[in-house]
Design an enzyme around this catalytic site. Structure first.
Site, PDB file in Angstrom:
ATOM      1  N   ARG A  13      29.880  -7.423   1.185  1.00 53.63           N
ATOM      2  CA  ARG A  13      29.258  -8.606   0.577  1.00 53.63           C
ATOM      3  C   ARG A  13      28.820  -9.619   1.647  1.00 53.63           C
ATOM      4  O   ARG A  13      27.650  -9.671   1.993  1.00 53.63           O
ATOM      5  CB  ARG A  13      30.234  -9.239  -0.454  1.00 53.63           C
ATOM      6  CG  ARG A  13      29.577 -10.234  -1.406  1.00 53.63           C
ATOM      7  CD  ARG A  13      29.376 -11.613  -0.833  1.00 53.63           C
ATOM      8  NE  ARG A  13      30.629 -12.243  -0.400  1.00 53.63           N
ATOM      9  CZ  ARG A  13      30.660 -13.369   0.314  1.00 53.63           C
ATOM     10  NH1 ARG A  13      29.534 -13.983   0.675  1.00 53.63           N
ATOM     11  NH2 ARG A  13      31.808 -13.890   0.725  1.00 53.63           N
ATOM     12  N   ASP A  14      29.743 -10.378   2.183  1.00 56.54           N
ATOM     13  CA  ASP A  14      29.383 -11.370   3.206  1.00 56.54           C
ATOM     14  C   ASP A  14      28.706 -10.657   4.373  1.00 56.54           C
ATOM     15  O   ASP A  14      27.726 -11.156   4.948  1.00 56.54           O
ATOM     16  CB  ASP A  14      30.666 -12.076   3.675  1.00 56.54           C
ATOM     17  CG  ASP A  14      30.413 -13.388   4.381  1.00 56.54           C
ATOM     18  OD1 ASP A  14      29.382 -13.497   5.060  1.00 56.54           O
ATOM     19  OD2 ASP A  14      31.246 -14.299   4.267  1.00 56.54           O
ATOM     20  N   CYS A 238      25.955 -16.457   6.198  1.00 56.02           N
ATOM     21  CA  CYS A 238      25.432 -16.924   4.918  1.00 56.02           C
ATOM     22  C   CYS A 238      23.967 -17.281   5.109  1.00 56.02           C
ATOM     23  O   CYS A 238      23.620 -18.005   6.037  1.00 56.02           O
ATOM     24  CB  CYS A 238      26.218 -18.142   4.439  1.00 56.02           C
ATOM     25  SG  CYS A 238      25.547 -18.847   2.929  1.00 56.02           S
ATOM     26  N   ASN A 247      31.795 -12.849  10.119  1.00 58.54           N
ATOM     27  CA  ASN A 247      33.217 -13.107   9.912  1.00 58.54           C
ATOM     28  C   ASN A 247      33.998 -12.554  11.095  1.00 58.54           C
ATOM     29  O   ASN A 247      33.497 -11.722  11.857  1.00 58.54           O
ATOM     30  CB  ASN A 247      33.705 -12.353   8.669  1.00 58.54           C
ATOM     31  CG  ASN A 247      33.209 -12.949   7.379  1.00 58.54           C
ATOM     32  OD1 ASN A 247      33.916 -13.686   6.720  1.00 58.54           O
ATOM     33  ND2 ASN A 247      31.986 -12.631   7.012  1.00 58.54           N
TER      34      ASN A 247
HETATM   35  P1  HMG Z   1      18.718 -21.585  -9.731  1.00 54.86           P
HETATM   36  O1  HMG Z   1      17.316 -21.253  -9.303  1.00 54.86           O
HETATM   37  O2  HMG Z   1      19.097 -23.019  -9.803  1.00 54.86           O
HETATM   38  O3  HMG Z   1      19.093 -20.877 -11.118  1.00 54.86           O
HETATM   39  O4  HMG Z   1      19.710 -20.818  -8.754  1.00 54.86           O
HETATM   40  P2  HMG Z   1      18.543 -21.054 -12.582  1.00 54.86           P
HETATM   41  O5  HMG Z   1      19.727 -21.030 -13.470  1.00 54.86           O
HETATM   42  O6  HMG Z   1      17.594 -22.218 -12.662  1.00 54.86           O
HETATM   43  O7  HMG Z   1      17.708 -19.704 -12.796  1.00 54.86           O
HETATM   44  C1  HMG Z   1      16.527 -19.419 -12.062  1.00 54.86           C
HETATM   45  C2  HMG Z   1      16.252 -17.932 -12.096  1.00 54.86           C
HETATM   46  O8  HMG Z   1      17.338 -17.208 -11.491  1.00 54.86           O
HETATM   47  C3  HMG Z   1      16.130 -17.364 -13.506  1.00 54.86           C
HETATM   48  O9  HMG Z   1      15.261 -16.256 -13.421  1.00 54.86           O
HETATM   49  C4  HMG Z   1      17.515 -16.845 -13.788  1.00 54.86           C
HETATM   50  O10 HMG Z   1      17.552 -15.834 -14.762  1.00 54.86           O
HETATM   51  C5  HMG Z   1      17.903 -16.293 -12.435  1.00 54.86           C
HETATM   52  P3  HMG Z   1      13.689 -16.389 -13.768  1.00 54.86           P
HETATM   53  O11 HMG Z   1      13.652 -16.914 -15.172  1.00 54.86           O
HETATM   54  O12 HMG Z   1      13.122 -17.349 -12.752  1.00 54.86           O
HETATM   55  O13 HMG Z   1      13.174 -14.983 -13.591  1.00 54.86           O
HETATM   56  N1  HMG Z   1      19.372 -16.285 -12.243  1.00 54.86           N
HETATM   57  C6  HMG Z   1      20.084 -15.204 -11.884  1.00 54.86           C
HETATM   58  N2  HMG Z   1      19.726 -13.929 -11.620  1.00 54.86           N
HETATM   59  C7  HMG Z   1      20.708 -13.065 -11.292  1.00 54.86           C
HETATM   60  N3  HMG Z   1      22.020 -13.419 -11.206  1.00 54.86           N
HETATM   61  C8  HMG Z   1      22.398 -14.666 -11.458  1.00 54.86           C
HETATM   62  C9  HMG Z   1      21.421 -15.615 -11.817  1.00 54.86           C
HETATM   63  N4  HMG Z   1      21.471 -16.925 -12.121  1.00 54.86           N
HETATM   64  C10 HMG Z   1      20.217 -17.310 -12.376  1.00 54.86           C
HETATM   65  N5  HMG Z   1      23.701 -14.994 -11.354  1.00 54.86           N
HETATM   66  C11 HMG Z   1      21.793 -19.710  -8.346  1.00 54.86           C
HETATM   67  C12 HMG Z   1      21.117 -20.958  -8.901  1.00 54.86           C
HETATM   68  C13 HMG Z   1      23.262 -20.036  -8.271  1.00 54.86           C
HETATM   69  C14 HMG Z   1      21.549 -18.540  -9.282  1.00 54.86           C
HETATM   70  C15 HMG Z   1      21.192 -19.385  -6.955  1.00 54.86           C
HETATM   71  O14 HMG Z   1      21.245 -20.549  -6.190  1.00 54.86           O
HETATM   72  C16 HMG Z   1      21.943 -18.292  -6.244  1.00 54.86           C
HETATM   73  O15 HMG Z   1      21.888 -17.134  -6.634  1.00 54.86           O
HETATM   74  N6  HMG Z   1      22.662 -18.633  -5.137  1.00 54.86           N
HETATM   75  C17 HMG Z   1      23.510 -17.665  -4.463  1.00 54.86           C
HETATM   76  C18 HMG Z   1      23.512 -17.933  -3.006  1.00 54.86           C
HETATM   77  C19 HMG Z   1      24.417 -16.952  -2.308  1.00 54.86           C
HETATM   78  O16 HMG Z   1      24.678 -15.863  -2.786  1.00 54.86           O
HETATM   79  N7  HMG Z   1      24.913 -17.360  -1.109  1.00 54.86           N
HETATM   80  C20 HMG Z   1      25.765 -16.527  -0.332  1.00 54.86           C
HETATM   81  C21 HMG Z   1      27.140 -16.381  -0.890  1.00 54.86           C
HETATM   82  S1  HMG Z   1      28.206 -17.783  -0.563  1.00 54.86           S
HETATM   83  C22 HMG Z   1      28.828 -17.485   1.037  1.00 54.86           C
HETATM   84  O17 HMG Z   1      28.376 -16.603   1.699  1.00 54.86           O
HETATM   85  C23 HMG Z   1      29.968 -18.314   1.516  1.00 54.86           C
HETATM   86  C24 HMG Z   1      31.320 -17.568   1.493  1.00 54.86           C
HETATM   87  O18 HMG Z   1      31.245 -16.386   2.274  1.00 54.86           O
HETATM   88  C25 HMG Z   1      32.426 -18.444   2.032  1.00 54.86           C
HETATM   89  C26 HMG Z   1      32.076 -19.102   3.383  1.00 54.86           C
HETATM   90  O19 HMG Z   1      31.758 -18.408   4.343  1.00 54.86           O
HETATM   91  O20 HMG Z   1      32.129 -20.323   3.410  1.00 54.86           O
HETATM   92  C27 HMG Z   1      31.703 -17.168   0.069  1.00 54.86           C
HETATM   93 MG    MG Z   2      31.447 -16.313   4.416  1.00 54.56          MG
END
Ligand code: HMG
Ligand code: MG
Length: 297
Positions: A13-14, A238, A247
């Site tokens: 994942r990450d 990220c 990581n």
């Molecule tokens: P948004 O654009 O505000 O969402 O994104 P929305 O609710 O307005 O929806 C917009 C569109 O996205 C719609 O589709 C939804 O259906 C779709 P459209 O009508 O335009 O075709 N949608 C989705 N599709 C699939 N799965 C979903 C989903 N939700 C909405 N769950 C949202 C908000 C949260 C979805 C977006 O910002 C997002 O996906 N962000 C994820 C970012 C991410 O994955 N970052 C990396 C992981 S975090 C990380 O790495 C940190 C960590 O490792 C810890 C650390 O290191 O600190 C965990």
């Molecule tokens: Mg991370």
């Protein structure tokens, strides 16, 4: 006798979310299965996030459908909202993870909402998961620094960690997303968060951008933390934290812990072979110093 340490493997994942080339489903499946076969009991398998935001995680449903699951291994997936939760439930995930942040700017960039809004979004996800018997992990990003705001204080982290724990997350993983933290800062952070969340429910998630990750793990161990996230070959980053590198490498953690008498249950040799295999596919050398030294890779 040192207590057992639990490792949560982040590679699929990450690790892969930040890769430029889309890694195919068969490779992701093999990576997850190899990691579980190496003895890792928690292998984060993917993310049900927007494919527009993170294209690399788009096929998580396919991956989840194909992997051969071991009964004693959990395969968490990220779920930022109810839509993601529905995907995770359909994929028969045993564990999901919601992910918030201690930094307002990072929250906006990463999940397009404020910290308060994110907690409001997570609540129905956690409630639904609890009703369905699915475990929920919580992440707090940017616990030691933010790519947009710089320094983050423990006082900013504590309320977010507390809210996630009180909501029903069984474990709170404290993420040094950009790897800036140092051991003394890590200790101060753990002490502050442990005033509101039991130490047994805390995990450390250290990116290694500044080479501090393993030192931070040891600092957290001295404070009583016994769960750490790590990523085979040090893959990771990220997409919304520019400049953040991978990581801490799982092999380096296993090497260090095993030589210090801590039992992780992981077969270092199998892990290093997996590291060499995935690194070859990604076209680079393993990002683990232990693997490079021991395998001459
Ligand atoms: P948004 O654009 O505000 O969402 O994104 P929305 O609710 O307005 O929806 C917009 C569109 O996205 C719609 O589709 C939804 O259906 C779709 P459209 O009508 O335009 O075709 N949608 C989705 N599709 C699939 N799965 C979903 C989903 N939700 C909405 N769950 C949202 C908000 C949260 C979805 C977006 O910002 C997002 O996906 N962000 C994820 C970012 C991410 O994955 N970052 C990396 C992981 S975090 C990380 O790495 C940190 C960590 O490792 C810890 C650390 O290191 O600190 C965990
Ligand atoms: Mg991370």
């Amino acid at each position: 006798m040192p207590h057992p340490i639990t490792l949560v493997e982040m590679g699929p994942r990450d690790g892969l979310q930040n890769e430029k080339q889309i890694v195919d489903v068969a490779t992701k499946v093999e990576l997850i299965e190899r990691l579980a076969n190496a003895g890792l009991k928690n292998v984060e398998a993917g993310a049900f996030v927007s494919p527009k935001w993170v294209p690399q995680m788009a096929a998580t449903d396919e991956v989840m459908a194909i992997i051969e699951r071991k009964p004693d291994v959990s395969y968490p997936v990220l779920t930022p909202n109810l839509k993601g939760y529905e995907g995770a439930r359909a994929a028969k995930a045993d564990t999901i993870a919601v992910f918030g942040a201690a930094s307002e700017s990072f929250s906006q960039k990463n999940i397009n909402c404020s910290i308060v809004e994110s907690l409001e979004r997570f609540r129905p996800v956690v409630d639904a998961a609890k009703a369905d018997g699915i475990k929920v992990r919580g992440y707090v990003s940017c616990v030691l620094g933010c790519p947009y705001e710089g320094k983050i204080t423990p006082e900013q982290v504590v309320p977010v960690a507390k809210a996630l724990y009180e909501m029903g997350c069984y474990e709170i993983s404290l993420g040094d997303t950009i790897g800036v933290g140092t051991p003394e800062e890590t200790k101060a952070l753990i002490r502050a968060v442990a005033t509101e969340v039991p130490i047994s429910a805390l995990a450390g998630h250290f990116h290694d951008t500044y080479g501090q990750a393993l030192a931070n793990i040891w600092a957290a161990i001295t404070e009583g933390v016994a769960v750490f996230d790590c990523s085979v070959s040090g893959l990771g980053g990220c997409p919304y934290a520019k400049g953040a590198s991978g990581n801490v490498a799982s092999e380096d953690v296993v090497y260090s812990l095993a030589r210090s008498g801590y039992d992780t249950g992981v077969n270092l040799d199998a892990l290093m072979e997996t590291s060499i295999w995935i690194s070859e596919i990604l076209g680079r050398k393993p990002g683990s110093k232990a693997t490079l030294a021991l395998k001459g890779a």
